[in-house]
Scaffold this motif. Sequence first.
Motif, PDB file in Angstrom:
ATOM      1  N   LEU A 187      49.605  38.603  41.871  1.00 26.36           N
ATOM      2  CA  LEU A 187      49.728  39.828  41.081  1.00 26.36           C
ATOM      3  C   LEU A 187      48.450  40.669  41.197  1.00 26.36           C
ATOM      4  O   LEU A 187      48.499  41.889  41.383  1.00 26.36           O
ATOM      5  N   VAL A 188      47.321  39.976  41.123  1.00 24.03           N
ATOM      6  CA  VAL A 188      46.034  40.671  41.210  1.00 24.03           C
ATOM      7  C   VAL A 188      45.880  41.322  42.585  1.00 24.03           C
ATOM      8  O   VAL A 188      45.463  42.482  42.705  1.00 24.03           O
ATOM      9  N   ALA A 189      46.272  40.573  43.638  1.00 25.68           N
ATOM     10  CA  ALA A 189      46.138  41.098  45.002  1.00 25.68           C
ATOM     11  C   ALA A 189      47.049  42.311  45.198  1.00 25.68           C
ATOM     12  O   ALA A 189      46.644  43.336  45.765  1.00 25.68           O
ATOM     13  N   GLU A 190      48.257  42.211  44.674  1.00 23.74           N
ATOM     14  CA  GLU A 190      49.264  43.252  44.872  1.00 23.74           C
ATOM     15  C   GLU A 190      48.909  44.536  44.132  1.00 23.74           C
ATOM     16  O   GLU A 190      49.096  45.636  44.636  1.00 23.74           O
ATOM     17  N   ARG A 191      48.387  44.379  42.924  1.00 23.37           N
ATOM     18  CA  ARG A 191      48.179  45.548  42.060  1.00 23.37           C
ATOM     19  C   ARG A 191      46.727  46.017  42.019  1.00 23.37           C
ATOM     20  O   ARG A 191      46.399  46.948  41.281  1.00 23.37           O
ATOM     21  N   GLY A 192      45.852  45.404  42.801  1.00 25.39           N
ATOM     22  CA  GLY A 192      44.447  45.820  42.787  1.00 25.39           C
ATOM     23  C   GLY A 192      43.763  45.482  41.478  1.00 25.39           C
ATOM     24  O   GLY A 192      43.146  46.343  40.847  1.00 25.39           O
ATOM     25  N   GLY A 193      43.900  44.232  41.042  1.00 24.56           N
ATOM     26  CA  GLY A 193      43.274  43.793  39.795  1.00 24.56           C
ATOM     27  C   GLY A 193      41.766  43.987  39.830  1.00 24.56           C
ATOM     28  O   GLY A 193      41.139  43.835  40.879  1.00 24.56           O
ATOM     29  N   MET A 194      41.197  44.338  38.682  1.00 25.32           N
ATOM     30  CA  MET A 194      39.763  44.696  38.681  1.00 25.32           C
ATOM     31  C   MET A 194      38.965  43.910  37.643  1.00 25.32           C
ATOM     32  O   MET A 194      39.521  43.347  36.704  1.00 25.32           O
ATOM     33  N   ASP A 195      37.645  43.892  37.853  1.00 25.65           N
ATOM     34  CA  ASP A 195      36.700  43.275  36.927  1.00 25.65           C
ATOM     35  C   ASP A 195      36.199  44.333  35.953  1.00 25.65           C
ATOM     36  O   ASP A 195      36.047  45.495  36.322  1.00 25.65           O
ATOM     37  N   LEU A 196      35.878  43.922  34.734  1.00 25.49           N
ATOM     38  CA  LEU A 196      35.209  44.830  33.804  1.00 25.49           C
ATOM     39  C   LEU A 196      33.695  44.695  33.991  1.00 25.49           C
ATOM     40  O   LEU A 196      33.180  43.591  34.142  1.00 25.49           O
ATOM     41  N   MET A 197      32.995  45.820  33.976  1.00 24.95           N
ATOM     42  CA  MET A 197      31.532  45.846  34.146  1.00 24.95           C
ATOM     43  C   MET A 197      31.056  44.931  35.274  1.00 24.95           C
ATOM     44  O   MET A 197      30.246  44.025  35.047  1.00 24.95           O
TER      45      MET A 197
END
Lengths: 249, 290
Positions: A187-197
Motif C-alpha cells: 500500500l505504501v509503495a503504491e500510494r507513495g506513503g510518506m514520513d512525517l518530519m
Amino acid sequence: MTQLPEKTERKMGLVIDLDTCVGCHACVVSCKGWNTENYGAPLSDQDPYGADPSGTFLNRVHSYEVQPESGPAQLIHFPKSCLHCEDAPCVTVCPTGASYKRTEDGIVLVNEKDCIGCGLCAWACPYGARELDKAEGVMKKCTLCVDRIYNENLPEEDRVPACVRTCPSNARHFGDLGDPDSEVSQLVAERGGMDLMPEQGTKPVNKYLPPRPKDRLNEEIDILAPLLAPVAEEPKGFLGWLNKSLEKL
Amino acid sequence: MHPAPSIIAFSTFSGLGLGLLFWLGVDNTAPTGWVAFAFFAIAYILAVGGLISSTFHLGRPERAIKAFTQWQTSWLSREAWCAVAALVTMGLYGLFLVFFETQIAVLGWLGAFFSLLTVYTTSMIYAQLKTVPRWNTGLTSALFVSLSLAGGALLSGRVTVGLVLLLIAGAIQGIWWKTGDTRFKQSGTDLQTATGLGRMGQVRAFEPPHTGTNYLLNEMVYTVGRRHAQKLRMISLILMLVVPVVLLLLPYPHIFGLLAVLSHIAGVLVSRWLFFAEAEHVVGLYYGMR
C-alpha cells in the motif's frame, strides 16, 4: 535498555490514509476506551465535566487546510499517534531504562514501573506522541495495542490495534512494514506513503498516505457552450412584474 | 517550553555551586579550617539544594535512584553519575582541608574536573534535543559552562578572573540569543514537513484535536512572556554582567563583592527563565503554534 536495537525482526506499525480519513475521531475514542483499562495505568482525565477539561490520550486527530496553487482549499483530517520510530529519540534519552524498543517487532514501549516521570522523552519526541499522565505521574504512549495483537483470547479479526479495528472508513491499516511483501508495505509503495518530519532523522515506521488528487471542475469548458441558449434570462409573469416594480422604487 | 521553577532553580544554583567547587578544587592555596568550611558549605548548599529541587518536577520522585542505570545513552543519567562523583570527591577533599588542614591536590583536580563535567552533562540534556532548535547547539554547553565558571569565580572572591569570565559568559549569552532567534527556521522543520502535505500546497492548522488544553501544550507550547523577551534579555544582561562588573571595579571588595554575586544570580535566573520560555518545540507546529 535504552540502547536501540540495531535491527528489529519485524517493523510493526500503522499506515494512515489521509485520503479516506473522515475525521470522525472514532479511533481516538476506541483507543482511549481500550487503553484506559488494559496495558498499564489508566488514561486519566482532569476536570472532565468542568469548565477546563483535559486528559491523557494516545491518539489525537488534527485537521489541516491545504491551499493548492489553484483551485479550492482542501480539508485534511490527520490522526497522529506514536510512529514507533527506528531511531526513536525518546528511548535513548530515558535515564531509567523505562523506555525501550522491542527487538522482535519494533514496538516502542514504556515500562511504567521504572518511569520516574521526568518528561525528557516527551521533549525528545518531535510528534507529541507521549503524554505524562497527571494522576499517575508516568509517561503514557501508544503500545500498538500490544495486548490485543498477540492476544489469543480474542477472535482473530480483533487482533489488531483498537484504532484500526474501529475505523469506519478503513483509513487505518496495521502490519509489518519491514516485510516488502506485506499488504501495508505494498500500500505504501503504491500510494507513495510518506514520513512525517523526515529531517528530524527519526526514521518513523508508521507511514501516511497522501490524499489523492481531486477532480477539477473548471479546467475545460465544452466548446459548444457558447451556442447553448440560456435557460431563463428575464423573468416573466408575476416575477417579471415584481422585478420591474422593485427596480422602479 | 514550560519554565518550571524547580528546573530553573536547579540549573542556576547547582551551576553556581559546582562552579565554586571547581575553583576550590584547582586552588593551589585553598582555604583551610573554618574558612574552608564556610566555602564548602555554600558550595554544597547551592549544588545539593539545586539537585534536590530538580526532583520536584518528577512525576515519581521516589524512583529517582533508577536514573543511574542508563548512562550509556542518556545524558540525564550521566549527569546523575557526574554529580555524585563531583560531590563525593570534593567532599573528601573538603574534609581534609577543614579538619586536617591538609590539601590533597589530586582530589581537588579530580573533583574540579567532575564538577565541570556535571555542568556540561546538564547542558547536553538540552543541547541534544533536535526538537528544540534553539537549544540544539554546542553554544548551549558553552553558555552553561562559562556561566558556571564565572559565577563560581565571583563566589570564591576571584576579582580579575571573575571579571574576564563574566565578559566571556556575557558575550556567549549575547551570541546564543542572537543566533537562537533564527535557528528554528534554519532547522527546516515546518508545518509542511510535519504533515507531509507541503507538496500539495500551503498548509494551515484548521482545527485542533480538542477544545481544551493538554500536557503537550502546557509543557511544550508555552507562549506566555515571549512578548517581553527583548526587555527581559536586557534586564538579565544588566544584572548578570554590567552591575557585577561595575561593583567589582569599586573598592571594598567584601560588601560590593556580595552585591555583585546577588546581582549576578538574579541575572542568571532571568536568563534561565528565558532559556525555557523562549524555546520553541517543533510539536507546536501541529497545533498551528510555535
